[in-house]
Scaffold this motif. Sequence first.
Motif, PDB file in Angstrom:
ATOM      1  N   GLU A 178      81.453  44.556  22.730  1.00 58.12           N
ATOM      2  CA  GLU A 178      81.858  43.396  21.932  1.00 58.12           C
ATOM      3  C   GLU A 178      83.391  43.367  21.926  1.00 58.12           C
ATOM      4  N   ILE A 220      71.008  30.425  29.391  1.00 57.60           N
ATOM      5  CA  ILE A 220      70.928  31.596  30.277  1.00 57.60           C
ATOM      6  C   ILE A 220      69.474  32.051  30.369  1.00 57.60           C
ATOM      7  N   PRO A 221      68.879  31.937  31.556  1.00 57.59           N
ATOM      8  CA  PRO A 221      67.532  32.498  31.676  1.00 57.59           C
ATOM      9  C   PRO A 221      67.598  33.986  31.326  1.00 57.59           C
ATOM     10  N   PHE A 222      66.676  34.432  30.492  1.00 60.28           N
ATOM     11  CA  PHE A 222      66.692  35.843  30.068  1.00 60.28           C
ATOM     12  C   PHE A 222      66.576  36.753  31.289  1.00 60.28           C
TER      13      PHE A 222
HETATM   14  N1  SAH Z   1      79.248  41.303  23.403  1.00 63.27           N
HETATM   15  C1  SAH Z   1      79.624  40.023  23.845  1.00 63.27           C
HETATM   16  C2  SAH Z   1      79.887  39.936  25.323  1.00 63.27           C
HETATM   17  C3  SAH Z   1      78.963  40.669  26.248  1.00 63.27           C
HETATM   18  S1  SAH Z   1      77.343  40.019  26.459  1.00 63.27           S
HETATM   19  C4  SAH Z   1      78.601  39.003  23.414  1.00 63.27           C
HETATM   20  O1  SAH Z   1      77.538  39.392  22.930  1.00 63.27           O
HETATM   21  O2  SAH Z   1      78.879  37.819  23.534  1.00 63.27           O
HETATM   22  C5  SAH Z   1      77.600  38.584  27.492  1.00 63.27           C
HETATM   23  C6  SAH Z   1      76.496  37.518  27.321  1.00 63.27           C
HETATM   24  O3  SAH Z   1      75.251  37.950  27.890  1.00 63.27           O
HETATM   25  C7  SAH Z   1      76.204  37.198  25.871  1.00 63.27           C
HETATM   26  O4  SAH Z   1      76.044  35.820  25.670  1.00 63.27           O
HETATM   27  C8  SAH Z   1      74.898  37.891  25.661  1.00 63.27           C
HETATM   28  O5  SAH Z   1      74.216  37.361  24.569  1.00 63.27           O
HETATM   29  C9  SAH Z   1      74.206  37.644  26.976  1.00 63.27           C
HETATM   30  N2  SAH Z   1      73.072  38.515  27.239  1.00 63.27           N
HETATM   31  C10 SAH Z   1      72.882  39.773  26.765  1.00 63.27           C
HETATM   32  N3  SAH Z   1      71.705  40.264  27.234  1.00 63.27           N
HETATM   33  C11 SAH Z   1      71.164  39.321  28.019  1.00 63.27           C
HETATM   34  C12 SAH Z   1      69.962  39.264  28.810  1.00 63.27           C
HETATM   35  N4  SAH Z   1      69.150  40.290  28.896  1.00 63.27           N
HETATM   36  N5  SAH Z   1      69.725  38.129  29.507  1.00 63.27           N
HETATM   37  C13 SAH Z   1      70.600  37.099  29.461  1.00 63.27           C
HETATM   38  N6  SAH Z   1      71.730  37.102  28.747  1.00 63.27           N
HETATM   39  C14 SAH Z   1      72.013  38.195  28.024  1.00 63.27           C
END
Ligand code: SAH
Length: 402
Positions: A207, A334-336
Motif C-alpha cells: 500500500e 478488472i477481471p479477477f
Molecule cells: N495496495 C494498492 C496498490 C496495489 S494493488 C491498492 O490496493 O490499490 C493494485 C490493484 O490490483 C488494486 O486495485 C487491487 O485492488 C487490485 N487487485 C488486487 N488483487 C487482485 C486480483 N486478484 N485480481 C484483480 N485485481 C486485483
Amino acid sequence: MTVVLDQNATPRTAARSAPTAKPTLVGLTRADLSQCLKEIGVADKALRMRVNQLWRWIYVSGVTSFSSMSNVSKDLRTELEDTYSLDRPEIVSEQVSEDGTRKWLLRLAKSATDAKAPEVETVYIPEAGRGTLCISSQVGCTLTCTFCHTGTQRLVRNLTAQEIAAQIIVAKDRIGDWPDSAAPGDGRLLPDGDRKITNIVLMGMGEPLYNFDNVREAMDITSDNEGLSLSKRRITLSTSGVVPEIARWGAESGTMLAISMHATNNDLRNELVPINKKYPIEKLLDACRVYPGLSNAKRITFEYVMLKGVNDSIAEAKALVRLLAGIPAKINLIPFNPWPNSPYECSDWEQIERFADVVNRAGYASPVRTPRGRDIFAACGQLKSESVRLKASERQAPKASG
Ligand code: SAH
Ligand code: SF4
C-alpha cells in the motif's frame, strides 16, 4: 514460463548484477548523492556540479561503471570506485508471458533488520505505443484485501526510496531503455528508438500511502526532468483508500490517483477491502472530490475487480455510476485474477460486458482492463514473494561500533 537469463541478450549489463559490499548510488536522491560525495572529500563548492554529473550518468545514461563517467575527473572516479558501486537489485528470475508482459523477481540488498535479502516483484507491460512499469512499494502488505494475493503475505518491511526507484533502473537495463542501449531491447510493440517505459503505476506489492515519504521521494526522482523524466501525469498511485494520506499525497506529490473501489456499499467493502472499516466510502469519495487539479483531462481512476456473484450485479453497476457522479473519474473494470486457493471466481465474460455496458452508457469509455501476464501470475493482485518478516527476537541488534 520461467526463463533462464541469457547474459548475451543484454550486453550492456550483466542481468544478474554481482552485488558488491559497497553501497550503491543507484536510486539515491540528489541530497543523498551530495552526502555520499561529501563523505569522500568533495569540496562544498563543487558538490552541486558533481551531483549533477552523477545524476545524469545514473538516470539519463544508465551507466553501470564509474569508468564510463567521462566528464568526471580520473581521481574522483577512482575514489568513487573504491567506496561505492552502481549495483542494481539482482534479477532472481524473469518470466515472460505469452502477451509480452515480463515479471521480474528482484532481490534487494539485505538491511540490518532483514532475516534475509527481501524480494519484490516488478512487472513490465508493453502495449501499442506505451510501456507501463508496475512497481512495488512494500514487501508484503499490512492490509488484507480478501481477493489479493499480496494481502496473504504479512508486511515484511517498507521499501526505501532507493529500492523503489531502483526497480525502474533495473527494468530499463533489462529491456534496453537507455539512449545508447547496445541491444535493441524488448519493448515488444514499441518501435526501436521509442522510450520503452512511458508510464509508472504503483500497483505492485504493498500500500504505497503506508510508505508515504519513501514513495514520494522515489517519485520525485522518477519525475525529475533532468533525469528519468517521467512526468507526474504518467505516474499513477493506486491506494486501497488511506483517506488522510490522499490529500497529503495530492499536495506533496500530485501524481495521478487510482482508488481500489471494488464495492458500492460499506458492508461489502468492509469485507473485501477491510481498511473501509476505518475509512468508509463516503469519506473516501470526499477525499477524492478535493484531490487537487482534477479536470476532464485529469481524472481519478476507480478500480473495480469483477468477482462472480459478489459485486458484479447490474444494480451494483448502477450504484457505482451514481456514487461517482460529479467526480472526474475513469472506471477500470478488472477481471479477477485468480491465485492458488483464492476464495473467488472471476465474473463471467457476459456479465462483465453487461456491467461495462451500464458504465459505458453513463459516459465512461472502454472500462475493462485486459488482464496481462495472467499465465505468469503477473497480473494485478497476483504478486507475492517468499520473503518473511523476522520476529523481533530473531532480529539481530545492530552491532555497537568500537
Ligand atoms: N495496495 C494498492 C496498490 C496495489 S494493488 C491498492 O490496493 O490499490 C493494485 C490493484 O490490483 C488494486 O486495485 C487491487 O485492488 C487490485 N487487485 C488486487 N488483487 C487482485 C486480483 N486478484 N485480481 C484483480 N485485481 C486485483
Ligand atoms: Fe494490500 Fe492493495 Fe493487496 Fe489490499 S489490494 S492487500 S492494499 S496490496
